[in-house]
Design an enzyme around this catalytic site. Structure first.
Site, PDB file in Angstrom:
ATOM      1  CE  LYS A  21      42.099  34.220  52.317  1.00 40.00           C
ATOM      2  NZ  LYS A  21      42.423  34.922  51.061  1.00 40.00           N
ATOM      3  CG  ASN A  22      44.093  32.119  49.296  1.00 44.58           C
ATOM      4  OD1 ASN A  22      43.101  32.853  49.372  1.00 44.58           O
ATOM      5  ND2 ASN A  22      45.277  32.471  49.772  1.00 44.58           N
ATOM      6  NE  ARG A  92      45.057  40.847  43.664  1.00 45.66           N
ATOM      7  CZ  ARG A  92      45.773  41.389  42.704  1.00 45.66           C
ATOM      8  NH1 ARG A  92      45.732  42.685  42.501  1.00 45.66           N
ATOM      9  NH2 ARG A  92      46.523  40.656  41.921  1.00 45.66           N
ATOM     10  CB  CYS A 116      45.082  42.245  51.870  1.00 48.00           C
ATOM     11  SG  CYS A 116      44.339  41.070  52.975  1.00 48.00           S
ATOM     12  NE  ARG A 121      47.617  41.251  46.709  1.00 44.83           N
ATOM     13  CZ  ARG A 121      46.804  40.492  47.413  1.00 44.83           C
ATOM     14  NH1 ARG A 121      46.044  41.017  48.328  1.00 44.83           N
ATOM     15  NH2 ARG A 121      46.731  39.196  47.194  1.00 44.83           N
ATOM     16  N   PRO A 122      49.306  44.776  41.322  1.00 44.76           N
ATOM     17  CG  PRO A 122      51.176  44.884  39.912  1.00 44.76           C
ATOM     18  CD  PRO A 122      50.764  44.652  41.347  1.00 44.76           C
ATOM     19  CB  ILE A 123      45.349  43.118  37.411  1.00 42.90           C
ATOM     20  CG1 ILE A 123      44.838  44.426  36.819  1.00 42.90           C
ATOM     21  CG2 ILE A 123      44.792  42.911  38.800  1.00 42.90           C
ATOM     22  CD1 ILE A 123      43.357  44.352  36.439  1.00 42.90           C
ATOM     23  CG  ASP A 313      49.219  34.347  52.566  1.00 41.21           C
ATOM     24  OD1 ASP A 313      49.396  35.559  52.342  1.00 41.21           O
ATOM     25  OD2 ASP A 313      48.634  33.595  51.776  1.00 41.21           O
ATOM     26  NE  ARG A 406      39.405  39.572  53.190  1.00 41.23           N
ATOM     27  CZ  ARG A 406      40.687  39.607  52.805  1.00 41.23           C
ATOM     28  NH1 ARG A 406      41.504  40.461  53.378  1.00 41.23           N
ATOM     29  NH2 ARG A 406      41.136  38.815  51.856  1.00 41.23           N
TER      30      ARG A 406
HETATM   31  N1  EPU Z   1      51.979  40.711  40.505  1.00 43.88           N
HETATM   32  C1  EPU Z   1      52.243  41.575  39.481  1.00 43.88           C
HETATM   33  N2  EPU Z   1      51.323  41.674  38.477  1.00 43.88           N
HETATM   34  C2  EPU Z   1      50.196  40.941  38.447  1.00 43.88           C
HETATM   35  C3  EPU Z   1      49.924  40.044  39.499  1.00 43.88           C
HETATM   36  C4  EPU Z   1      50.851  39.953  40.528  1.00 43.88           C
HETATM   37  O1  EPU Z   1      53.250  42.265  39.473  1.00 43.88           O
HETATM   38  O2  EPU Z   1      49.412  41.098  37.488  1.00 43.88           O
HETATM   39  C5  EPU Z   1      52.944  40.601  41.624  1.00 43.88           C
HETATM   40  C6  EPU Z   1      52.351  41.001  42.969  1.00 43.88           C
HETATM   41  O3  EPU Z   1      52.367  42.396  43.135  1.00 43.88           O
HETATM   42  C7  EPU Z   1      53.263  40.278  43.932  1.00 43.88           C
HETATM   43  C8  EPU Z   1      53.638  39.021  43.158  1.00 43.88           C
HETATM   44  O4  EPU Z   1      53.264  39.248  41.811  1.00 43.88           O
HETATM   45  O5  EPU Z   1      54.408  41.049  44.171  1.00 43.88           O
HETATM   46  C9  EPU Z   1      52.991  37.747  43.623  1.00 43.88           C
HETATM   47  O6  EPU Z   1      51.625  37.950  43.845  1.00 43.88           O
HETATM   48  P1  EPU Z   1      50.506  36.866  43.439  1.00 43.88           P
HETATM   49  O7  EPU Z   1      49.868  37.328  42.176  1.00 43.88           O
HETATM   50  O8  EPU Z   1      51.083  35.509  43.489  1.00 43.88           O
HETATM   51  O9  EPU Z   1      49.491  37.062  44.638  1.00 43.88           O
HETATM   52  P2  EPU Z   1      47.928  36.872  44.516  1.00 43.88           P
HETATM   53  O10 EPU Z   1      47.655  35.817  43.522  1.00 43.88           O
HETATM   54  O11 EPU Z   1      47.281  38.189  44.368  1.00 43.88           O
HETATM   55  C10 EPU Z   1      47.645  34.953  46.258  1.00 43.88           C
HETATM   56  C11 EPU Z   1      46.866  34.770  47.523  1.00 43.88           C
HETATM   57  C12 EPU Z   1      47.470  35.622  48.622  1.00 43.88           C
HETATM   58  C13 EPU Z   1      48.936  35.216  48.795  1.00 43.88           C
HETATM   59  C14 EPU Z   1      49.677  35.322  47.469  1.00 43.88           C
HETATM   60  C15 EPU Z   1      51.104  34.840  47.505  1.00 43.88           C
HETATM   61  C16 EPU Z   1      44.610  34.335  46.748  1.00 43.88           C
HETATM   62  C17 EPU Z   1      43.215  34.816  46.636  1.00 43.88           C
HETATM   63  N3  EPU Z   1      45.488  35.169  47.298  1.00 43.88           N
HETATM   64  O12 EPU Z   1      47.565  36.331  45.935  1.00 43.88           O
HETATM   65  O13 EPU Z   1      46.747  35.341  49.808  1.00 43.88           O
HETATM   66  O14 EPU Z   1      49.545  36.059  49.731  1.00 43.88           O
HETATM   67  O15 EPU Z   1      48.989  34.553  46.455  1.00 43.88           O
HETATM   68  O16 EPU Z   1      51.149  33.519  47.933  1.00 43.88           O
HETATM   69  O17 EPU Z   1      44.915  33.214  46.371  1.00 43.88           O
HETATM   70  C18 EPU Z   1      45.769  35.806  51.898  1.00 43.88           C
HETATM   71  O18 EPU Z   1      45.200  34.713  51.821  1.00 43.88           O
HETATM   72  O19 EPU Z   1      45.784  36.495  52.952  1.00 43.88           O
HETATM   73  C19 EPU Z   1      46.475  36.332  50.720  1.00 43.88           C
HETATM   74  C20 EPU Z   1      46.821  37.605  50.611  1.00 43.88           C
END
Ligand code: EPU
Length: 426
Positions: A21-22, A92, A116, A121-123, A313, A406
């Site tokens: 998926k990812n 997301r 989720c 999960r900020p950006i 995960d 999903r």
């Molecule tokens: N974070 C920030 N600011 C940002 C982005 C992230 O503070 O702008 C923080 C998040 O709040 C978190 C940390 O950074 O505390 C790490 O989050 P990351 O950004 O790595 O997570 P993600 O990219 O949103 C992906 C996967 C998730 C998986 C995480 C961690 C995808 C689409 N999603 O999320 O997968 O849990 O990496 O490995 O690739 C799932 O498949 O169920 C899933 C949630």
């Protein structure tokens, strides 16, 4: 729709892992960078893929499922930089479209991303990265007055030297994709190492991008300053290491013997080490792993970490396994601050779990679980619930199964083949 599960069954047989998926979601997003159609192979039939395809269609792209596992995307008719609000705010992963869209059209408009419920999960990191490449960012109402979001514009994007203050998977992928079309060189430091990142880089490089270092913490991208042709060969999506890991944990809890095939064991070393600690013997082949339930499961503590550490995960499925282990295990979630939404339901099923704080729980086992009606809070907790329900005596229902669909293709059919009694009911 719900899953109705009669517990108490041991599982036996082979289960094949689908495409990740990812990984597929990012390859689909990358299609926006190209001036020719692309073809992806080993595409899983999961809801997130359908939603992202809908978002691409709304932008004007054409998507077509060629064969069962083949997806063709033609990005050439794209005519908008605005993501569909209704779909994007629930997904997301819609964030991964923004970078390529900005790079391709000089504009991206999107709502605050949903998905989720696992933490804030900020950006902020994405926004800082785009700013460093020369984009202007405005917070905006994207759909009438009700939905907040962002309008990002950039006449020209330029390369930058950017350090992630938090390691972010989609942050790394997004800025890597954006930088591919920018002018000049971008260096991404403290980048995430997840296997999906080198896989995406390989796909982009096969299409004319110049990325080096993906899979290490420093990635360099020489921007083309324009469009990219697409690779002529189809791109094969890597196996889903989280799905594979989920099945191994299931096998450790419930398996007479389960052989998980079509996976890449090299991507799962942290889980395999923890399963061995828990007394589970893992037989590892080139692209398969077999496990069964040991006589005694040993309490094993885990801390979730960025790759190659123990994946967040798999935290909920592993916690469900630890309810069956002898002794006390501590599950320490270090990536997200709200990923224990499943604990209360496991406790209602009879698990002994103490919530120490928002990041740590303590599980005492073994406990016989009892059947209950439970609702899946998110994708990965959903799988933990299916596992708990198969472990429990009696008939459980798991609702909100859209969350499970999903990311896990036809999970009911596939688990039935292993001997689980699980049905999809109205
Ligand atoms: N974070 C920030 N600011 C940002 C982005 C992230 O503070 O702008 C923080 C998040 O709040 C978190 C940390 O950074 O505390 C790490 O989050 P990351 O950004 O790595 O997570 P993600 O990219 O949103 C992906 C996967 C998730 C998986 C995480 C961690 C995808 C689409 N999603 O999320 O997968 O849990 O990496 O490995 O690739 C799932 O498949 O169920 C899933 C949630």
């Amino acid at each position: 729709m719900k899953f109705l599960i009669r517990g108490g069954k041991k599982l036996l047989g082979e289960i094949a892992v689908k495409g990740a998926k990812n990984a597929v979601l990012k390859a689909m997003a990358a299609s926006l960078l190209f001036s020719r159609p692309i073809t992806l192979e080993n595409v899983p039939a999961i809801e997130d893929v359908s939603r992202l395809a809908e978002l691409l269609e709304k932008l004007g792209a054409k998507t077509e499922r060629k064969k069962e596992r083949m997806l063709r995307i033609d990005p050439t008719p794209i005519k908008s930089g605005r993501l569909d609000t209704e779909i994007a705010k629930r997904l997301r992963a819609s964030m991964v479209l923004v970078g390529p869209l900005l790079a391709r059209r000089g504009e991206a408009i999107f709502p605050y991303p949903g998905g989720c419920v696992i933490g804030k999960r900020p950006i902020d990191i994405f926004l800082d990265g785009w700013k460093a490449m020369g984009a202007k960012i405005n917070e905006a109402n994207v759909s009438g007055a009700t939905v907040g979001g962002f309008a990002i514009k950039a006449k020209k994007l330029h390369g930058t030297d950017f350090t992630f203050r938090v390691v972010s998977v989609t942050g790394t992928e997004t800025l890597m994709m954006t930088a591919v079309l920018a002018e000049g060189k971008t260096v991404l430091r403290n980048a995430a190492l997840e296997p999906e990142i080198p896989a995406l880089a390989e796909f982009l490089n096969a299409s004319g991008a110049k990325i080096s270092g993906a899979g290490t913490s420093t990635i360099e991208i020489m921007g083309t300053g324009g469009k990219l042709l697409a690779a002529r060969r189809p791109f094969t999506v890597i196996p889903d290491r989280i799905e594979a890991g989920s099945f191994l944990i299931l096998g450790a809890a419930l398996g007479k013997k389960i052989k998980v095939t079509d996976c890449n064991p090299a991507h799962m070393s942290a889980l395999l080490a923890k399963l061995e600690d828990a007394g589970v013997r893992c037989e590892v082949g080139r692209n398969w792993i077999a496990v069964g339930r040991p006589k005694k499961i040993l309490a094993t503590s885990v801390q979730t970490r960025e790759y190659p550490g123990f994946p967040t995960d798999l935290q909920a499925p592993f916690a469900a396994l630890m309810t069956q282990a002898e002794g006390e295990s501590v599950i320490f979630e270090t990536i997200f601050e709200n990923r224990f939404g499943y604990v209360e339901d496991l406790k209602r099923m009879g698990a002994d779990i103490f919530v120490a704080d928002t990041h740590r729980i303590i599980i005492r086992g073994p406990r016989q679980l009892r059947a209950r009606e439970i609702e899946s809070p998110d994708l990965r907790a959903g799988l933990a619930f299916l596992m708990a329900a198969i472990l429990a005596q009696g008939e459980s229902t798991v609702s909100n199964i859209y969350q499970i669909d999903r990311g896990y293709e036809k999970i009911d059919e596939r688990l039935r083949k292993l001997g689980a009694e699980i049905e999809r009911v109205e």
